[in-house]
Scaffold this motif. Structure first.
Motif, PDB file in Angstrom:
ATOM      1  N   GLU A   1       0.829  -1.212   0.000  1.00  0.00           N
ATOM      2  CA  GLU A   1       0.000   0.000   0.000  1.00  0.00           C
ATOM      3  C   GLU A   1       0.860   1.258   0.000  1.00  0.00           C
ATOM      4  O   GLU A   1       0.561   2.230  -0.710  1.00  0.00           O
ATOM      5  CB  GLU A   1      -0.930  -0.010   1.217  1.00  0.00           C
ATOM      6  N   GLU A   2       1.932   1.267   0.795  1.00  0.00           N
ATOM      7  CA  GLU A   2       2.822   2.429   0.843  1.00  0.00           C
ATOM      8  C   GLU A   2       3.521   2.653  -0.496  1.00  0.00           C
ATOM      9  O   GLU A   2       3.684   3.796  -0.947  1.00  0.00           O
ATOM     10  CB  GLU A   2       3.861   2.244   1.948  1.00  0.00           C
ATOM     11  N   ALA A   3       3.921   1.556  -1.141  1.00  0.00           N
ATOM     12  CA  ALA A   3       4.590   1.673  -2.438  1.00  0.00           C
ATOM     13  C   ALA A   3       3.626   2.177  -3.510  1.00  0.00           C
ATOM     14  O   ALA A   3       3.957   3.089  -4.279  1.00  0.00           O
ATOM     15  CB  ALA A   3       5.171   0.314  -2.841  1.00  0.00           C
ATOM     16  N   ARG A   4       2.437   1.603  -3.551  1.00  0.00           N
ATOM     17  CA  ARG A   4       1.480   2.009  -4.577  1.00  0.00           C
ATOM     18  C   ARG A   4       0.990   3.444  -4.326  1.00  0.00           C
ATOM     19  O   ARG A   4       0.696   4.177  -5.282  1.00  0.00           O
ATOM     20  CB  ARG A   4       0.292   1.039  -4.612  1.00  0.00           C
ATOM     21  N   ARG A   5       0.900   3.850  -3.068  1.00  0.00           N
ATOM     22  CA  ARG A   5       0.519   5.231  -2.763  1.00  0.00           C
ATOM     23  C   ARG A   5       1.534   6.207  -3.346  1.00  0.00           C
ATOM     24  O   ARG A   5       1.182   7.324  -3.744  1.00  0.00           O
ATOM     25  CB  ARG A   5       0.416   5.404  -1.245  1.00  0.00           C
ATOM     26  N   ARG A   6       2.783   5.760  -3.410  1.00  0.00           N
ATOM     27  CA  ARG A   6       3.850   6.577  -3.998  1.00  0.00           C
ATOM     28  C   ARG A   6       3.998   6.332  -5.498  1.00  0.00           C
ATOM     29  O   ARG A   6       4.940   6.823  -6.117  1.00  0.00           O
ATOM     30  CB  ARG A   6       5.179   6.272  -3.294  1.00  0.00           C
ATOM     31  N   LYS A   7       3.090   5.515  -6.069  1.00  0.00           N
ATOM     32  CA  LYS A   7       3.082   5.187  -7.504  1.00  0.00           C
ATOM     33  C   LYS A   7       4.363   4.468  -7.926  1.00  0.00           C
ATOM     34  O   LYS A   7       4.907   4.706  -9.011  1.00  0.00           O
ATOM     35  CB  LYS A   7       2.843   6.443  -8.355  1.00  0.00           C
ATOM     36  N   LYS A   8       4.833   3.567  -7.063  1.00  0.00           N
ATOM     37  CA  LYS A   8       6.016   2.761  -7.368  1.00  0.00           C
ATOM     38  C   LYS A   8       5.571   1.332  -7.701  1.00  0.00           C
ATOM     39  O   LYS A   8       4.786   0.738  -6.950  1.00  0.00           O
ATOM     40  CB  LYS A   8       6.977   2.709  -6.164  1.00  0.00           C
ATOM     41  N   PRO A   9       6.021   0.756  -8.819  1.00  0.00           N
ATOM     42  CA  PRO A   9       5.650  -0.625  -9.142  1.00  0.00           C
ATOM     43  C   PRO A   9       6.232  -1.610  -8.134  1.00  0.00           C
ATOM     44  O   PRO A   9       7.332  -1.406  -7.615  1.00  0.00           O
ATOM     45  CB  PRO A   9       6.244  -0.835 -10.536  1.00  0.00           C
ATOM     46  N   VAL A  10       5.463  -2.661  -7.848  1.00  0.00           N
ATOM     47  CA  VAL A  10       5.870  -3.679  -6.883  1.00  0.00           C
ATOM     48  C   VAL A  10       5.836  -5.049  -7.552  1.00  0.00           C
ATOM     49  O   VAL A  10       4.786  -5.479  -8.043  1.00  0.00           O
ATOM     50  CB  VAL A  10       4.942  -3.701  -5.651  1.00  0.00           C
ATOM     51  N   PHE A  11       6.976  -5.728  -7.561  1.00  0.00           N
ATOM     52  CA  PHE A  11       7.086  -7.070  -8.124  1.00  0.00           C
ATOM     53  C   PHE A  11       7.309  -8.057  -6.983  1.00  0.00           C
ATOM     54  O   PHE A  11       8.108  -7.795  -6.089  1.00  0.00           O
ATOM     55  CB  PHE A  11       8.237  -7.147  -9.120  1.00  0.00           C
ATOM     56  N   VAL A  12       6.610  -9.194  -7.036  1.00  0.00           N
ATOM     57  CA  VAL A  12       6.641 -10.154  -5.932  1.00  0.00           C
ATOM     58  C   VAL A  12       7.084 -11.526  -6.426  1.00  0.00           C
ATOM     59  O   VAL A  12       6.507 -12.074  -7.367  1.00  0.00           O
ATOM     60  CB  VAL A  12       5.260 -10.293  -5.265  1.00  0.00           C
ATOM     61  N   ASP A  13       8.104 -12.087  -5.774  1.00  0.00           N
ATOM     62  CA  ASP A  13       8.457 -13.497  -5.926  1.00  0.00           C
ATOM     63  C   ASP A  13       7.829 -14.209  -4.733  1.00  0.00           C
ATOM     64  O   ASP A  13       8.307 -14.069  -3.604  1.00  0.00           O
ATOM     65  CB  ASP A  13       9.977 -13.665  -5.928  1.00  0.00           C
TER      66      ASP A  13
END
Length: 324
Positions: A173-185
Motif C-alpha cells: 500500500e505504501e509503495a502504490r501510494r507513492r506510484k512505485k511498481p511492486v514485483f513479488v516473488d
C-alpha cells in the motif's frame, strides 16, 4: 530501444529489494572413494566460497545489470552475518535497510559440490517472525527508503520478513501510494498479503499450487492467470516455467509464451531471482512489457549456465543479445 540507451536508463534507476536474505556457502572438493564406515562417499574438501543468496541474490542481479540497489532484511549477530555484510559491500549494495536480529542466526545454505556434482545441501535457519521492536525498526527504515527508489521487489522465502501480520499489505500500500511498481516473488498459498502488487512471478510449481487452491486448472495458463490477476488486484502476471521458459499474461494486452533461451544448464539455483530482477529493471526503465519479459527470459537462460549462485552481468546480457 538500443542497448546503450537501455543501459543508461537502467543506470539511473534505484530499486528496493525487501525479503529474506541468505548467505550461500559452497564446499568444493572431490570424491574418490567410499567410506569404510558406511556406504557413503568420502568428500575431500578443497575450497570454501560464499555468495549472496535469497533476496540478496535478487539485489546482486540488479546491481549486475547496472541498477543502484537498496537491500532490506534480517541477518544474525554472528560470523556468517559479518561475511554477508562484507559480500554486500563488495558488490556495491545499499545496506541501510538491513537489521541485525540477535534472536536468529543468519540464514545459510551450504552446498557440497564434487567436480560439478551437487551432493548435498545443509540449511541453517530459524523460521519465525521477528519481535515487535525489530518490526518497527524495519518499517521506519523502509519509510525512508521508499521515497528514494523507482521500484520495489518483494523476495519472499517464508523465512521471517513477511511473517509479520499485515506487514506485506502495509508495504504494498505504501509503495502504490507513492506510484512505485511492486514485483513479488511469492512463497506459499497466502496470496492475499500480495494484493495490489504490480506483478507476481511464481514458478510453475507455485503456480500450480495456487491454481488448485483457487479451484482452477494449472494446465489452463491463460484462464488461471486471468482469474488470479483479477482476484489479487494485479496489473499482470509472469509464470517462470523452468525448461519451458516464461509465460506472460496481461488482462488487456493478452498472453505470450517465451521459450527457454538457455544454451547449457549447469545450475538452476537463483534463476528465479535473476528473472524478477531483470524484469523489474527492464520494465521500470521503460521497455514495453513483452520486450521486458523476453529480455528477462534471456537473462535467466544465461545464469543457469553458471555453477553456483551467480548474478547476471550487463556484458553477458548484451553479448547474448548480439548473438541472437
Amino acid at each position: 530501444m538500443e542497448p546503450s540507451e537501455l543501459r543508461n536508463k537502467i543506470s539511473e534507476l534505484s530499486v528496493l529489494v525487501v525479503g529474506d536474505v541468505m548467505l550461500d556457502q559452497y564446499f568444493w572438493g572431490d570424491v574418490n572413494r567410499i567410506s569404510p564406515e558406511a556406504p557413503v562417499p568420502v568428500f575431500q574438501l578443497r575450497e570454501i566460497s560464499h555468495a549472496l543468496g535469497g533476496a540478496a541474490n535478487v539485489a546482486a542481479n540488479l546491481k549486475g545489470l547496472g541498477c543502484a540497489t537498496e537491500l532490506c532484511g534480517f541477518i544474525g549477530e554472528d560470523r556468517e552475518g559479518e561475511i554477508f555484510l562484507e559480500l554486500a559491500r563488495r558488490n556495491g549494495l545499499g545496506i541501510s535497510g538491513l537489521t541485525r536480529d540477535p534472536s536468529r542466526p543468519t540464514t545459510v545454505k551450504t552446498r557440497v559440490i564434487a567436480r560439478s556434482q551437487h551432493l548435498l545441501r545443509i540449511d541453517t535457519e530459524k523460521i519465525k517472525a521477528p519481535d515487535a521492536e525489530i518490526k518497527e525498526t524495519l518499517k521506519a527504515r523502509l519509510e525512508g527508503l521508499l521515497d528514494q527508489v523507482q521500484a520495489i521487489i518483494l523476495s519472499d522465502y517464508a523465512k521471517g520478513v513477511f511473517l509479520f501480520e499485515g506487514f506485506c499489505v502495509w508495504l504494498i500500500e505504501e509503495a502504490r501510494r507513492r506510484k512505485k511498481p511492486v514485483f513479488v516473488d511469492p512463497k506459499g498459498l497466502n496470496w492475499h498479503k500480495y494484493y495490489g502488487a504490480t506483478c507476481i512471478t511464481p514458478n510453475h510449481k507455485e503456480f500450480a499450487e495456487i491454481a488448485r487452491q483457487e479451484g482452477l486448472s494449472p494446465e489452463d495458463l491463460s484462464g488461471s492467470c486471468e482469474r488470479l490477476v483479477e482476484k489479487y488486484g494485479l496489473n499482470f502476471m509472469v509464470v517462470t516455467l523452468g525448461a519451458e521458459g516464461m509465460y506472460l499474461y496481461h488482462p488487456e494486452e493478452g498472453a505470450w509464451h517465451f521459450p527457454a533461451r538457455a544454451r547449457e544448464v549447469y545450475d538452476v539455483s537463483g534463476a528465479g531471482d535473476t528473472a524478477i530482477a531483470a524484469l523489474t529493471a527492464f520494465y521500470t526503465a521503460g521497455l514495453p512489457l513483452k520486450e521486458a519479459v523476453s529480455y528477462a527470459n534471456l537473462c535467466a537462460g544465461i545464469v543457469v549456465g553458471k555453477m553456483g549462485t551467480k548474478p547476471i552481468l550487463w556484458e553477458e546480457f548484451e553479448r547474448a543479445l548480439r548473438e541472437e
